[in-house]
Enzyme design. Structure first.
Site, PDB file in Angstrom:
ATOM      1  N   GLU A 149       0.851  -1.188   0.000  1.00 51.68           N
ATOM      2  CA  GLU A 149       0.000   0.000   0.000  1.00 51.68           C
ATOM      3  C   GLU A 149       0.892   1.245   0.000  1.00 51.68           C
ATOM      4  O   GLU A 149       1.753   1.392   0.870  1.00 51.68           O
ATOM      5  CB  GLU A 149      -0.908   0.022   1.231  1.00 51.68           C
ATOM      6  CG  GLU A 149      -1.991  -1.039   1.209  1.00 51.68           C
ATOM      7  CD  GLU A 149      -2.837  -1.043   2.474  1.00 51.68           C
ATOM      8  OE1 GLU A 149      -4.062  -1.214   2.368  1.00 51.68           O
ATOM      9  OE2 GLU A 149      -2.264  -0.886   3.579  1.00 51.68           O
ATOM     10  N   ASN A 187      -6.398  -2.920   6.362  1.00 54.57           N
ATOM     11  CA  ASN A 187      -6.697  -3.008   7.792  1.00 54.57           C
ATOM     12  C   ASN A 187      -7.993  -2.319   8.184  1.00 54.57           C
ATOM     13  O   ASN A 187      -8.449  -2.466   9.317  1.00 54.57           O
ATOM     14  CB  ASN A 187      -5.522  -2.469   8.609  1.00 54.57           C
ATOM     15  CG  ASN A 187      -4.450  -3.525   8.795  1.00 54.57           C
ATOM     16  OD1 ASN A 187      -4.739  -4.653   9.173  1.00 54.57           O
ATOM     17  ND2 ASN A 187      -3.218  -3.176   8.497  1.00 54.57           N
TER      18      ASN A 187
END
Length: 398
Positions: A149, A187
C-alpha cells in the site's frame, strides 16, 4: 540504490531481503540487543534454502550477502536513497526515530514508514522534508505477499506516489494507492473478518473451531481465530484499537473484550503457545479442532453470510470515502491478505440487495450502529446505480 531498513524484526528483515534480491545495497539498523544477529541469521538461512531449491546459486547468495550489513549504530543509514521504517507500532517511538534519521539523509532521499494503521500526517509532523515522506506498507511475510500500500500524507509531494509505484513494480510487487485514513485499505476492510467472528463466538452462536471451519469452507486459507492466533493478539488487537480510536470510536470498529483479555493475560496465540486455540499438542491444533468440528450446514451458511456482508459493507465504505477505487480494494484484499475473492466482486455475486437486507436485519435485532449500511450500498440498491471504476454513474447528495 542504498536502502536502509529501520528495525530488524521479521517485517524489516523481509523488506531488506526484497531490496537485496533486486540489486540494492541494504543496511539494517536496530538497537535492540540481539536483533541484528537474529536478522542476519534469518537471512542466511533463507538464502541457504533458496540455494537448496535451486532458486538462486551459491554465488548469488554470497553476492547478495555482500551487499547487506547490520548495525546498531544509526550513523550506518547515512547516504541512503530510501529509508523504510519498520519498528514498533507506536507514534511517539516512530517520530523520535525519524527526528534522528532525517539529518543523516540527503534532501532528495525518500523516507517511508511501514505503519499499518497510524496517521501518515501525524508521523510527518516535525520533519524538515515532509514532501519526501509517506507510507510504504508491506504485508507479512514481505518477500511472499505481493501487495504494497502506497500512502501519501497531506504534506507528501506529488512525486512520492509515482516514484514508489515505479520502484515497487521494479521489485515485482503489486502496488495500490491508498488514502491516509485509519487502516488504509486492508486493515480497514478486514476488521469485520475478525471482530464479527469474535462477536458470534461471544454470543454463543458457535465455537471458535466451528466459525473457522465455516469461513474456510468458502475458500479462505485460515479462519479468523486461527489467523489472529498466527498474527498475535498483541498486534491484531492493537491495530483494531488504533483504527477504532482514529475513526472517533465508530462502533463498526469496536474492539472485543474477549481479545483484550487474551492480550492482557499474555495469551498471544501461537508464539506463546495459547490464544483462541491451545497449541500444547502442536502447531496444528487449530486445524485438528476444525476438522473435528461438526456444524450444521444452515448455521455455517448464516455465519458466512453475516461476516461476509460486514466485510462487503466496509469495502464499499472504502470506495465511498475515496480511500481506493473498487478495483484496488479487491486487489488489496486478494493480494494483501489472500482473500479468495475481492469483497466488491463478492457483493456483486451475492447481490447488493442480500447484503443490504442482512445488515438491516442485524441492525434491527441489535440496535447497534456497527451494522449500519454504507450510503453507497443503499444507493446501489436504488435501482438506477452501478459501481464503476471508483465512480457512480449518477451523482447524488445525502
Amino acid at each position: 540504490m542504498k536502502v536502509a531498513v529501520l528495525g530488524a524484526g521479521a517485517m524489516g528483515t523481509g523488506i531488506g531481503q526484497i531490496a537485496a534480491q533486486n540489486g540494492c545495497d541494504v543496511v539494517y539498523y536496530d538497537s535492540f540487543p540481539g536483533a541484528t544477529d537474529r536478522s542476519k541469521a534469518s537471512i542466511e538461512k533463507i538464502f541457504g534454502r533458496l540455494v537448496e531449491k535451486s532458486k538462486i546459486t551459491s554465488d548469488q547468495k554470497e553476492e547478495m550477502l555482500g551487499r547487506m550489513r547490520w548495525s546498531a549504530d544509526l550513523e550506518a543509514v547515512t547516504g541512503a536513497d530510501l529509508v523504510v521504517e519498520a519498528v514498533i507500532e507506536d507514534l511517539d517511538v516512530k517520530k523520535a526515530l525519524f527526528a534522528q534519521v532525517e539529518p543523516l539523509l540527503r534532501s532528495d532521499a525518500w523516507l517511508c514508514t511501514n505503519t499499518s494503521s497510524l496517521s501518515i500526517a501525524a508521523l510527518s509532523s516535525g520533519l524538515t522534508h515532509p514532501e519526501r515522506f509517506g507510507g510504504l506498507h508491506f504485508f507479512n511475510p514481505a518477500p511472499l505477499m505481493p501487495l504494497v500500500e502506497i500512502v501519501p500524507g497531506v504534506k507528501t509531494g506529488e512525486e512520492f506516489s509515482e516514484a514508489m509505484e515505479v520502484l515497487m513494480n521494479d521489485w515485482g510487487k503489486v502496488p495500490v494507492m491508498a488514502k491516509d485514513t485509519p487502516g488504509f485499505i486492508v486493515n480497514k476492510v478486514a476488521r469485520p473478518f475478525y471482530s464479527e467472528a469474535i462477536k458470534l463466538y461471544e454470543e454463543g452462536v458457535a465455537s471458535v473451531a466451528e466459525i473457522d471451519a465455516a469461513i474456510k469452507s468458502i475458500g479462505f486459507r485460515m479462519g479468523p481465530f486461527e489467523l489472529t492466533d498466527l498474527i498475535g493478539h498483541d498486534v491484531n488487537y492493537t491495530v483494531t484499537e488504533t483504527v477504532w480510536g482514529q475513526f472517533f470510536y465508530d462502533p463498526r470498529f469496536r474492539p472485543s473484550i474477549t481479545q483484550k483479555r487474551l492480550k492482557e493475560a499474555g495469551l498471544l496465540g501461537r508464539k506463546t503457545g495459547r490464544g483462541f486455540y491451545n497449541y500444547a499438542s502442536g502447531m496444528d491444533a487449530a486445524v485438528v479442532a476444525q476438522e473435528a468440528a461438526e456444524i450444521d450446514p444452515l448455521l455455517s451458511e448464516k455465519i458466512v453470510e453475516r461476516i461476509l456482508c460486514m466485510i462487503i459493507n466496509e469495502a464499499l465504505d472504502a470506495v465511498w470515502q475515496g480511500i481506493a477505487d473498487p478495483e484496488n480494494v479487491d486487489l488489496a484484499m486478494t493480494k494483501g491478505v489472500n482473500y479468495p475473492k475481492g469483497p466488491i466482486q463478492w457483493g456483486r455475486e451475492m447481490g447488493w440487495d442480500q447484503v443490504l437486507d442482512t445488515l438491516k436485519r442485524c441492525h434491527k435485532h441489535y440496535g447497534d450502529d456497527r451494522y449500519r449500511p454504507c450510503p453507497l450500498l443503499r444507493h446501489l440498491n436504488s435501482g438506477n446505480a452501478e459501481l464503476g471504476e471508483g465512480q457512480l454513474t449518477d451523482n447524488f447528495m445525502v
